[in-house]
Scaffold this active site. Structure first.
Site, PDB file in Angstrom:
ATOM      1  N   ARG A  33      -1.194  21.008  19.078  1.00 52.96           N
ATOM      2  CA  ARG A  33      -2.049  22.803  17.611  1.00 52.96           C
ATOM      3  C   ARG A  33      -2.617  21.660  16.998  1.00 52.96           C
ATOM      4  NH1 ARG A  33       3.459  25.404  17.124  1.00 52.96           N
ATOM      5  NH2 ARG A  33       4.994  23.333  18.072  1.00 52.96           N
ATOM      6  N   ARG A  91     -41.192  -3.646 -19.704  1.00 56.19           N
ATOM      7  CA  ARG A  91     -42.038  -1.973 -18.773  1.00 56.19           C
ATOM      8  C   ARG A  91     -43.466  -2.493 -19.461  1.00 56.19           C
ATOM      9  NH1 ARG A  91     -38.697  -0.135 -23.782  1.00 56.19           N
ATOM     10  NH2 ARG A  91     -40.799   0.154 -25.699  1.00 56.19           N
ATOM     11  N   ALA A 104       5.990  10.407  20.270  1.00 57.99           N
ATOM     12  CA  ALA A 104       5.070  10.548  21.569  1.00 57.99           C
ATOM     13  C   ALA A 104       4.503  11.729  21.748  1.00 57.99           C
ATOM     14  CB  ALA A 104       5.607   9.906  23.009  1.00 57.99           C
ATOM     15  N   ASN A 109      19.552  23.101  12.817  1.00 56.61           N
ATOM     16  CA  ASN A 109      19.795  21.843  13.468  1.00 56.61           C
ATOM     17  C   ASN A 109      18.384  20.842  13.363  1.00 56.61           C
ATOM     18  OD1 ASN A 109      19.970  18.975  14.855  1.00 56.61           O
ATOM     19  ND2 ASN A 109      18.979  19.709  17.030  1.00 56.61           N
ATOM     20  N   ASP A 123       6.590  12.283  12.726  1.00 58.51           N
ATOM     21  CA  ASP A 123       6.147  13.307  12.446  1.00 58.51           C
ATOM     22  C   ASP A 123       7.297  14.688  10.875  1.00 58.51           C
ATOM     23  OD1 ASP A 123       7.596  15.081  14.012  1.00 58.51           O
ATOM     24  OD2 ASP A 123       6.123  16.746  14.579  1.00 58.51           O
TER      25      ASP A 123
END
Length: 454
Positions: A17, A425, A12, A172, A107
């Site tokens: 950026r 041709r 969400a 973390n 992401d």
């Protein structure tokens, strides 16, 4: 009985950026939206259901995720009040009752199914909460995972850490797993008594420990948990994905002459003994069989290259191109929605679209199939063993029979029977001396023009 798993994917974020007109999780890595990479990892780790927490472009994000798992449920987060608040946006899914809950981020497209499976195994072994950590080269700015006697005792944000805790390199990653039977109670216990007034999922560690629950951490490779917030980070993730895929491809028996210059899509299939020269791009939907050679500066998408076939250099295979065994598409050729038969050759400077080329046929340089009339596409059939002279235009719909010949420079509008010769041709007319006259006239005109400017 197998443990049931729910994956909650947080997608969400505004992604400002990225400076993009679309949600950042819709940007692609290896030709696949980031959100789809994450859904694939969740599915591969055994997730029974996926709950997607969306905001900006929620419908488009959910549609992308559902191309991987049709049953993905979308939950809108109308306010941005932290990760704990975001997870509770999927309250309806949490209430259905699962053994394991995985919390992922839309992401972080490189997250591995093996890591997620290890997190679930940690729960199965008795942990109530499992936090995924990593060891960056520079831990500055990351929350530290503080462990004691095999247990995770705290997640300490850098601003709150003392000097000793700042020396901890285990950080973390944000990805978390926890038991489903008490998930809602623990999540509802997260408060917002902090400077931003937000609900942080990391508080779950302290809440679980206060309740006497076991909390453990596992380690993932730093590349797996790299999040994408900018175009630069998107490029970094792309480079990591490509590097890993190149290694996998080469270990499977494929030769990449200059690995760093070859780019793959998420679904590229190359069999052993394929040889790939430098500067080749594989778009989505490409399968190349054993012994084929892809020469330099070629671009392939949505196509099949048969065994021992040859492509390029400087060739473009568009969707629907299908090369049989030993077929050849040479330099500066484009093939689209066309079958090139066994041993057939389209050697150079040709466009072959909406066409079937029979076995051992030879397509001369500069040949084009005129497949589009401005409104509709039409098909050309070129029979086995036929020979198309250079600089010919085959105006579809048209059929060139087996073993037929088309004279150089012909514009073919009618079918050519098997074994026939077609010459379409104007007859050559030669006028002695006329070329010299034209040249002299042109030189005089040029001199007169120059004199006028003077």
């Amino acid at each position: 009985m197998a443990r049931r798993c729910l994956s909650i994917i947080l997608a969400a974020g505004e992604g400002t950026r990225m400076r993009s007109s679309k949600s950042k999780v819709l940007h692609k890595v290896a030709g696949l939206e980031m959100i789809r990479h994450v859904v694939r990892a969740a599915r591969a780790a055994g997730s029974d259901d996926v709950a997607l927490v969306v905001g900006r472009d929620g419908t488009s994000v959910a549609d992308a995720a559902r191309r991987e798992i049709a049953s993905v449920a979308a939950h809108e987060q109308t306010e941005r009040l932290g990760t704990g608040h975001a997870v509770l946006a999927a309250r309806e899914a949490l209430a259905q009752g699962f053994d394991d809950i995985l919390v992922l981020f839309g992401d972080t497209p490189l997250i591995g199914a093996d890591t997620l499976a290890r997190a679930r195994e940690t729960l199965a072994e008795g942990a109530d909460v499992c936090v995924v950590g990593f060891r960056p080269l520079d831990p500055t700015g990351y929350g530290r995972l503080i462990e004691a006697e095999g247990e995770l005792v705290a997640i300490r944000e850098e601003k709150d850490a003392d000097a000793e805790e700042r020396r901890v390199g285990f950080c973390n990653a944000g990805v978390m797993a926890f038991r489903g039977d008490n998930a809602l109670a623990m999540l509802d216990a997260i408060g917002n008594a902090n400077a931003k007034g937000e609900y942080y999922l990391t508080d779950l560690v302290a809440i679980a420990r206060a309740a006497g629950c076991r909390v453990r951490a596992i380690e993932a490779d730093a590349s797996e948990v790299l999040g994408v917030n900018t175009r630069e980070e998107l490029a970094q993730v792309e480079a990591l994905w490509q590097g890993a895929w190149r290694r996998q491809v080469m270990l499977s028996g494929v030769t990449l002459q200059d690995p760093g210059s070859v780019f793959f899509s998420h679904d590229t299939e190359l069999e052993p003994d394929v040889f790939v020269e430098p500067q080749v791009v594989f778009g989505p939907g490409v399968r190349v069989e054993a012994g084929a050679t892809i020469h330099a500066f070629s671009h392939l998408e949505g196509c099949h290259v048969g065994p021992s076939a040859s492509v390029g250099p400087f060739a473009r295979l568009r969707p629907g191109a299908d090369l049989a065994q030993g077929a050849k598409v040479g330099n500066f050729c484009e093939v689209k929605n066309a079958e090139i038969g066994v041993g057939a050759k389209v050697n150079h400077l040709s466009y072959i679209g909406d066409t079937s080329v029979g076995a051992a046929a030879n397509i001369g340089a500069g040949t084009i199939t005129c497949n589009y009339d401005g409104a509709l596409k039409h098909r050309t059939e070129i029979g086995a063993g036929s020979f198309i002279g250079s600089n010919s235009a085959l105006v579809a719909p048209v059929r060139i029979g087996e073993g037929a010949y088309v004279g150089t420079g012909s514009v073919v509008t009618d079918d050519v029977p098997d074994g026939a010769l077609a010459i379409a041709r104007e007859r050559q007319v030669t006028k002695p001396g006329r070329g010299r006259e034209i040249a002299e006239r042109n030189r005089a005109a040029k001199a007169a023009k120059a004199a006028g400017k003077a």
